[in-house]
Write a protein that holds these residues in place. Structure first.
Motif, PDB file in Angstrom:
ATOM      1  N   VAL A  65      32.933  57.340  67.298  1.00 22.16           N
ATOM      2  CA  VAL A  65      32.078  56.408  66.465  1.00 22.16           C
ATOM      3  C   VAL A  65      32.067  56.780  65.231  1.00 22.16           C
ATOM      4  O   VAL A  65      31.595  57.766  65.022  1.00 22.16           O
ATOM      5  N   ALA A  66      31.773  55.697  64.315  1.00 23.53           N
ATOM      6  CA  ALA A  66      31.279  55.906  62.944  1.00 23.53           C
ATOM      7  C   ALA A  66      29.933  54.851  62.572  1.00 23.53           C
ATOM      8  O   ALA A  66      29.985  53.878  63.333  1.00 23.53           O
ATOM      9  N   LEU A  67      28.971  55.461  62.169  1.00 16.71           N
ATOM     10  CA  LEU A  67      27.723  54.651  61.873  1.00 16.71           C
ATOM     11  C   LEU A  67      27.603  54.395  60.536  1.00 16.71           C
ATOM     12  O   LEU A  67      27.720  55.401  59.691  1.00 16.71           O
ATOM     13  N   VAL A  69      25.620  53.131  56.954  1.00 22.67           N
ATOM     14  CA  VAL A  69      24.355  52.783  56.638  1.00 22.67           C
ATOM     15  C   VAL A  69      24.262  52.954  55.170  1.00 22.67           C
ATOM     16  O   VAL A  69      24.627  53.931  54.625  1.00 22.67           O
ATOM     17  N   ASN A  70      24.127  52.077  54.453  1.00 22.32           N
ATOM     18  CA  ASN A  70      23.753  52.209  52.976  1.00 22.32           C
ATOM     19  C   ASN A  70      25.073  52.494  52.417  1.00 22.32           C
ATOM     20  O   ASN A  70      25.029  53.546  51.455  1.00 22.32           O
ATOM     21  N   LEU A 152      28.991  52.649  75.598  1.00 19.65           N
ATOM     22  CA  LEU A 152      28.625  51.088  75.275  1.00 19.65           C
ATOM     23  C   LEU A 152      27.359  51.087  75.143  1.00 19.65           C
ATOM     24  O   LEU A 152      26.799  50.397  74.126  1.00 19.65           O
ATOM     25  N   VAL A 153      26.409  51.700  75.967  1.00 17.97           N
ATOM     26  CA  VAL A 153      24.985  51.410  75.778  1.00 17.97           C
ATOM     27  C   VAL A 153      24.446  51.852  74.472  1.00 17.97           C
ATOM     28  O   VAL A 153      23.923  51.411  73.677  1.00 17.97           O
ATOM     29  N   ALA A 154      25.060  53.130  74.049  1.00 17.69           N
ATOM     30  CA  ALA A 154      24.613  53.968  72.767  1.00 17.69           C
ATOM     31  C   ALA A 154      25.128  52.880  71.603  1.00 17.69           C
ATOM     32  O   ALA A 154      24.306  52.831  70.770  1.00 17.69           O
ATOM     33  N   VAL A 156      25.310  49.621  71.644  1.00 17.86           N
ATOM     34  CA  VAL A 156      24.809  48.454  71.642  1.00 17.86           C
ATOM     35  C   VAL A 156      23.182  48.665  70.861  1.00 17.86           C
ATOM     36  O   VAL A 156      22.786  48.014  70.199  1.00 17.86           O
ATOM     37  N   LYS A 157      22.849  50.011  71.373  1.00 17.58           N
ATOM     38  CA  LYS A 157      21.527  50.146  70.716  1.00 17.58           C
ATOM     39  C   LYS A 157      21.510  50.603  69.511  1.00 17.58           C
ATOM     40  O   LYS A 157      20.651  50.056  68.579  1.00 17.58           O
ATOM     41  N   LEU A 158      22.552  51.035  68.950  1.00 12.54           N
ATOM     42  CA  LEU A 158      22.862  51.427  67.410  1.00 12.54           C
ATOM     43  C   LEU A 158      23.021  50.229  66.587  1.00 12.54           C
ATOM     44  O   LEU A 158      22.568  50.109  65.582  1.00 12.54           O
ATOM     45  N   ALA A 160      21.778  47.551  66.565  1.00 14.24           N
ATOM     46  CA  ALA A 160      20.477  46.948  66.038  1.00 14.24           C
ATOM     47  C   ALA A 160      20.200  47.512  64.662  1.00 14.24           C
ATOM     48  O   ALA A 160      19.407  46.783  64.171  1.00 14.24           O
ATOM     49  N   MET A 161      20.473  48.774  64.772  1.00  8.51           N
ATOM     50  CA  MET A 161      19.899  49.046  63.177  1.00  8.51           C
ATOM     51  C   MET A 161      21.099  49.541  62.194  1.00  8.51           C
ATOM     52  O   MET A 161      20.658  49.719  60.991  1.00  8.51           O
ATOM     53  N   ALA A 162      22.230  49.519  62.274  1.00  5.44           N
ATOM     54  CA  ALA A 162      23.394  50.011  61.493  1.00  5.44           C
ATOM     55  C   ALA A 162      24.644  49.141  61.950  1.00  5.44           C
ATOM     56  O   ALA A 162      24.781  48.630  63.000  1.00  5.44           O
TER      57      ALA A 162
ATOM     58  N   LEU B  90      16.369  47.542  75.091  1.00  5.80           N
ATOM     59  CA  LEU B  90      17.555  46.843  75.111  1.00  5.80           C
ATOM     60  C   LEU B  90      17.206  45.297  75.589  1.00  5.80           C
ATOM     61  O   LEU B  90      18.134  44.398  75.231  1.00  5.80           O
ATOM     62  N   GLU B  93      16.303  43.404  72.566  1.00  5.93           N
ATOM     63  CA  GLU B  93      17.408  43.229  71.679  1.00  5.93           C
ATOM     64  C   GLU B  93      18.582  42.237  72.081  1.00  5.93           C
ATOM     65  O   GLU B  93      19.264  41.653  71.746  1.00  5.93           O
ATOM     66  N   LEU B  98      23.413  45.026  79.769  1.00  5.77           N
ATOM     67  CA  LEU B  98      23.138  46.156  79.634  1.00  5.77           C
ATOM     68  C   LEU B  98      21.756  46.859  80.211  1.00  5.77           C
ATOM     69  O   LEU B  98      21.520  47.944  80.731  1.00  5.77           O
ATOM     70  N   ALA B 155      24.450  58.462  76.682  1.00  3.91           N
ATOM     71  CA  ALA B 155      23.893  57.430  75.677  1.00  3.91           C
ATOM     72  C   ALA B 155      23.108  58.562  74.669  1.00  3.91           C
ATOM     73  O   ALA B 155      23.097  58.324  73.383  1.00  3.91           O
ATOM     74  N   LEU B 158      25.269  60.682  72.454  1.00  2.33           N
ATOM     75  CA  LEU B 158      25.792  60.111  71.294  1.00  2.33           C
ATOM     76  C   LEU B 158      24.857  59.701  70.278  1.00  2.33           C
ATOM     77  O   LEU B 158      25.109  59.864  69.198  1.00  2.33           O
ATOM     78  N   LEU B 159      23.458  59.224  70.781  1.00  2.00           N
ATOM     79  CA  LEU B 159      22.643  59.070  69.731  1.00  2.00           C
ATOM     80  C   LEU B 159      22.026  60.075  68.976  1.00  2.00           C
ATOM     81  O   LEU B 159      21.899  59.932  67.694  1.00  2.00           O
ATOM     82  N   LEU B 162      24.840  61.112  66.524  1.00  2.00           N
ATOM     83  CA  LEU B 162      25.093  59.992  65.253  1.00  2.00           C
ATOM     84  C   LEU B 162      23.932  59.951  64.569  1.00  2.00           C
ATOM     85  O   LEU B 162      23.700  59.607  63.168  1.00  2.00           O
TER      86      LEU B 162
END
Lengths: 201, 206
Positions: A65-67, A69-70, A152-154, A156-158, A160-162, B90, B93, B98, B155, B158-159, B162
């Motif tokens: 995955v790539a994130l 930001v700015n 997928l969960v990660a 969707v969470k991300l 929201a911010m980037a 979640l 959002e 999910l 999850a 990964l967070l 990243l």
């Protein structure tokens, strides 16, 4: 074939001649699967295992995955997911992630390729019994499909911010998940033994 | 009524590794002639091992849900996420499917596993005779869903990997994640060490 089959889940004895010779037989009392063979050939199983090996390689070579930001981007790989936890001192979780997403699929694919290619060349693979047993035991601990949902969960969470960009490895790993599921259904435990002992179902 | 004959009554064993039928032949230690594994009539110390694993998992279930699994520091805020607050965010959002998925996989499934295994173990301790087929269905369900609880762990992994951008946000794993992982692994091991045949040993047929 032995004259009797004993159910591993409820200990009921079945007469071999009474349960039939279909490719999948269930216990008449508890419905556990007593026996399953596959119609796949060794060659087909080797081909699928080789595909899985290539997909596992791809999913470790490219970013997952790539994130963004700015204008700057941060990427991670499959191994990077374990590495990040390791770096923060959570060694047991890092090990669990590494083992269940990469090492166990790697072992499954390598062991199957080794065993199946040996059998195809009409040789008894060294350590055959230990490998068969290890493959059976390890199955519940391979979790590519759970990882895909977690990703997928990660994402969707991300999101929201980037801005989140799924990478090649994510698709490769998704394909690996399907390939491994196919490989598992082509190589049930009983089928190993029929191949190994050179008997037809 | 059909009469059921158990392998135990005929001196027949089944290899738990390769499922071959093995003759007991009165020896103390029987090996499977096909794969070489040691074969037991019932898994040794199954109830004690499973009970120990379930109790340990139950103790860790509390810190797994109360301690933060993740810590996020942004320019504006500094927040701890527990599993439940992760579900709620979640939901905020707007991705309720999910949120439901994570709620089921991370909160309902571990709890269900603990309650179900506890109930199965107590049914054995009380020598309950009823409904072995229902109890074995419950066990197989627990065995099947166990691994899905790892979803949240991946999850978080990964967070953590990243979100390491100083100017925006930095994510750290929390101690709750360690407890949560332990719950998942311990309950999976508990399901593996449980011998389903015990459910049928005292039960009525069928």
């Amino acid at each position: 074939m032995p004259a009797m089959i004993v159910c591993h889940a409820c200990d009921l004895v079945h007469r071999r001649s009474a349960v039939g010779f279909e490719s999948r037989i269930r216990c008449v009392r508890c419905r556990a699967e007593l026996y399953r063979t596959s119609s796949a050939s060794i060659d087909a199983a080797i081909a699928v295992a080789a595909t899985a090996a290539a997909l596992l390689l791809f999913s470790n070579m490219f970013p997952l995955v790539a994130l963004q930001v700015n204008g700057s981007a941060r990427t991670t790989t499959l191994l990077g997911a374990a590495w990040g936890l390791y770096g923060q001192g959570y060694v047991p979780i890092a090990a669990l992630v590494l083992v269940t997403t990469v090492l166990i699929p790697l072992f499954q694919i390598a062991a199957l390729l080794y065993v199946l290619i040996s059998l195809r060349m009409r040789r008894k693979p060294r350590g055959q019994n230990q490998l068969f047993r290890a493959l059976t035991r390890i199955r519940p601990w391979a979790m590519p499909e759970v990882f895909m949902l977690g990703a997928l969960v990660a994402l969707v969470k991300l999101s929201a911010m980037a801005q989140v960009v799924p990478g090649i490895a994510l698709f490769a790993y998704g394909a690996l998940m399907l390939t491994l599921a196919g490989l598992t259904s082509m190589t049930p435990t009983e089928q190993f033994w029929q191949w190994a002992l050179g008997r037809r179902p | 009524m059909t009469s059921y004959v158990r392998g135990r009554d005929l001196g027949l064993l089944v290899c738990t590794e390769c499922r071959a039928t093995v003759r007991a032949a009165g020896a103390a230690r029987v090996r499977c002639p096909r794969c070489g594994a040691v074969v037991h009539e019932r898994k040794p110390h199954s109830v004690a091992t499973t009970t120990a694993l379930v109790v340990s998992a139950a103790l860790l279930y509390l810190p797994a849900n109360l301690l933060p699994v993740m810590h996020m520091r942004t320019v504006f805020s500094d927040e701890d996420d527990t599993i439940m607050s992760g579900v709620l965010s979640l939901l905020q959002e707007g991705s309720w499917p999910l949120a439901l998925l994570v709620f089921i996989a991370s909160i309902v499934v571990p709890l269900l596993k603990l309650v179900a295994m506890g109930w199965l173990l107590s049914s054995l301790a009380l020598r309950s005779r009823g409904h072995p087929s229902q109890r074995s269905k419950l066990f197989r369900f627990v065995e099947f869903i166990g691994r899905w609880s790892m979803l949240d762990v991946y999850a978080i992994a990964l967070l953590v990997a990243l979100v390491q951008i100083r100017s925006l946000a930095v994510v750290h794993a929390g101690l709750g994640a360690l407890a949560f992982c332990s719950v998942v692994v311990l309950t999976m091991l508990a399901a593996q060490s449980f011998d389903e045949r015990l459910l049928w040993d005292t039960g009525r047929d069928g």
